[in-house]
Motif scaffolding. Structure first.
Motif, short mmCIF file in Angstrom:
data_model
loop_
_atom_site.label_atom_id
_atom_site.label_comp_id
_atom_site.label_asym_id
_atom_site.label_seq_id
_atom_site.Cartn_x
_atom_site.Cartn_y
_atom_site.Cartn_z
N ARG A 47 0.83 -1.21 0.00
CA ARG A 47 0.00 0.00 0.00
C ARG A 47 0.86 1.26 0.00
O ARG A 47 0.57 2.22 -0.72
CB ARG A 47 -0.94 0.00 1.21
CG ARG A 47 -2.04 -1.05 1.16
CD ARG A 47 -3.08 -0.82 2.24
NE ARG A 47 -2.53 -0.78 3.59
CZ ARG A 47 -2.38 -1.84 4.39
NH1 ARG A 47 -2.74 -3.04 3.96
NH2 ARG A 47 -1.88 -1.70 5.60
N VAL A 48 1.92 1.26 0.81
CA VAL A 48 2.81 2.42 0.86
C VAL A 48 3.50 2.62 -0.49
O VAL A 48 3.64 3.75 -0.97
CB VAL A 48 3.84 2.27 1.99
CG1 VAL A 48 4.93 3.34 1.89
CG2 VAL A 48 3.16 2.36 3.35
N SER A 49 3.92 1.53 -1.11
CA SER A 49 4.56 1.62 -2.43
C SER A 49 3.61 2.23 -3.45
O SER A 49 3.99 3.10 -4.25
CB SER A 49 5.02 0.23 -2.89
OG SER A 49 5.98 -0.31 -2.01
N ILE A 134 8.15 12.20 0.14
CA ILE A 134 7.04 11.40 -0.38
C ILE A 134 6.89 10.10 0.41
O ILE A 134 5.77 9.67 0.71
CB ILE A 134 7.23 11.12 -1.88
CG1 ILE A 134 7.04 12.41 -2.68
CG2 ILE A 134 6.24 10.05 -2.37
CD1 ILE A 134 7.36 12.28 -4.16
N LEU A 135 8.01 9.46 0.77
CA LEU A 135 7.92 8.24 1.57
C LEU A 135 7.24 8.52 2.91
O LEU A 135 6.38 7.75 3.35
CB LEU A 135 9.30 7.62 1.79
CG LEU A 135 9.30 6.35 2.65
CD1 LEU A 135 8.47 5.24 1.99
CD2 LEU A 135 10.72 5.87 2.91
N GLN A 136 7.62 9.61 3.56
CA GLN A 136 6.94 9.99 4.80
C GLN A 136 5.44 10.12 4.56
O GLN A 136 4.63 9.60 5.33
CB GLN A 136 7.48 11.33 5.31
CG GLN A 136 8.73 11.26 6.14
CD GLN A 136 9.02 12.59 6.84
OE1 GLN A 136 8.34 13.60 6.62
NE2 GLN A 136 10.03 12.58 7.69
N ASP A 139 3.68 6.68 3.94
CA ASP A 139 3.62 5.88 5.16
C ASP A 139 2.58 6.45 6.12
O ASP A 139 1.83 5.70 6.76
CB ASP A 139 5.01 5.87 5.82
CG ASP A 139 5.14 4.82 6.90
OD1 ASP A 139 4.63 3.70 6.71
OD2 ASP A 139 5.76 5.11 7.93
N ARG A 140 2.51 7.76 6.22
CA ARG A 140 1.54 8.40 7.12
C ARG A 140 0.11 8.25 6.59
O ARG A 140 -0.82 8.07 7.38
CB ARG A 140 1.91 9.87 7.30
CG ARG A 140 3.20 10.03 8.09
CD ARG A 140 3.76 11.44 8.08
NE ARG A 140 5.03 11.48 8.80
CZ ARG A 140 5.75 12.56 8.98
NH1 ARG A 140 5.34 13.73 8.48
NH2 ARG A 140 6.90 12.50 9.65
#
Length: 227
Positions: A47-49, A134-136, A139-140
């Motif tokens: 989902r995060v990806s 963007i990763l933050q 993930d959030r």
């Protein structure tokens, strides 16, 4: 076709790294984390990806760096749960070794490692690269909305935490200090929408935040016997 395969197929013309490398990493991550361990398993990684790629297609960024970081960002989460180590710091060390063994260029590795190191909410770091920002966000976002509610109670059950404790007061969020699941909403989840880095993520977060508010209103009414 798996979710990861569909992601890679969608952006394959913009990737420099061969798909087989991503599938090798995915297989390793699945083996380490399991399917949905405490809300931080492989399904969370997928989902995060997917969210990270969605945001990057609007906001920019190197998709290889972002996808590698998204796949590996929680690789050490079980060590944090069972041993108390910081999963972002430890995950960065593990990821460096994995990426070197796979022949990923050093300059790319450093950017991936940085994104993993700074991704966790509790560190309170504003990243200086678009990929880390963007990763933050991705993930959030996965901690918000219906999935966020489900993950919160899944994690609470895994750690044998109570759903709520009458009289427990929210405090400054500390990932190493366990409280009831309800308090976790107030210490962390309800704050997340104000900590998004990109406009794309902020728009998604607003809708998911509203869902959590609706859920909490109903939950509190039911446990207080007023609904």
């Amino acid at each position: 076709m798996s979710s990861l395969e569909s992601i890679i197929y969608k952006i394959k013309n913009r990737l420099k790294i061969a798909p087989d490398i991503y599938f090798k990493i995915a297989s390793y991550v699945k083996d380490v984390l399991g399917l949905d361990t405490a809300g931080h398993g492989w399904l969370h990684i997928e989902r995060v990806s997917r969210l990270a790629v969605k945001i990057a297609l609007d906001e920019g960024g190197d998709l290889d760096i972002l996808l590698l970081a998204a796949l590996l960002h929680d690789i050490a989460i079980l060590r944090e749960i069972y041993e108390g180590v910081d999963h972002a710091e430890e995950g960065a060390k593990i990821s460096r070794s994995i990426l070197k063994d796979l022949g990923i260029p050093d300059d790319m590795i450093e950017k991936v490692i940085y994104a993993i190191k700074v991704h966790r909410f509790g560190a309170n770091i504003t990243p200086h690269t678009i990929e880390a920002r963007i990763l933050q966000d991705a993930d959030r976002l996965d901690a918000l909305g219906a999935v966020g509610v489900a993950r919160a109670f899944s994690y609470g059950g895994f750690r044998k935490l109570p759903m709520y404790l009458p009289g427990e007061k929210p405090d400054v969020y500390d990932p190493f200090k366990l409280k009831s699941t309800l308090t976790h909403f107030y210490e962390k989840l309800l704050k997340l929408k104000d900590y998004m880095n990109t406009e794309t993520a902020r728009k998604i977060a607003e809708d998911r935040h509203r869902f959590i508010r609706i859920f909490l209103d109903r939950f509190l009414n039911e446990i207080e016997g007023t609904f």
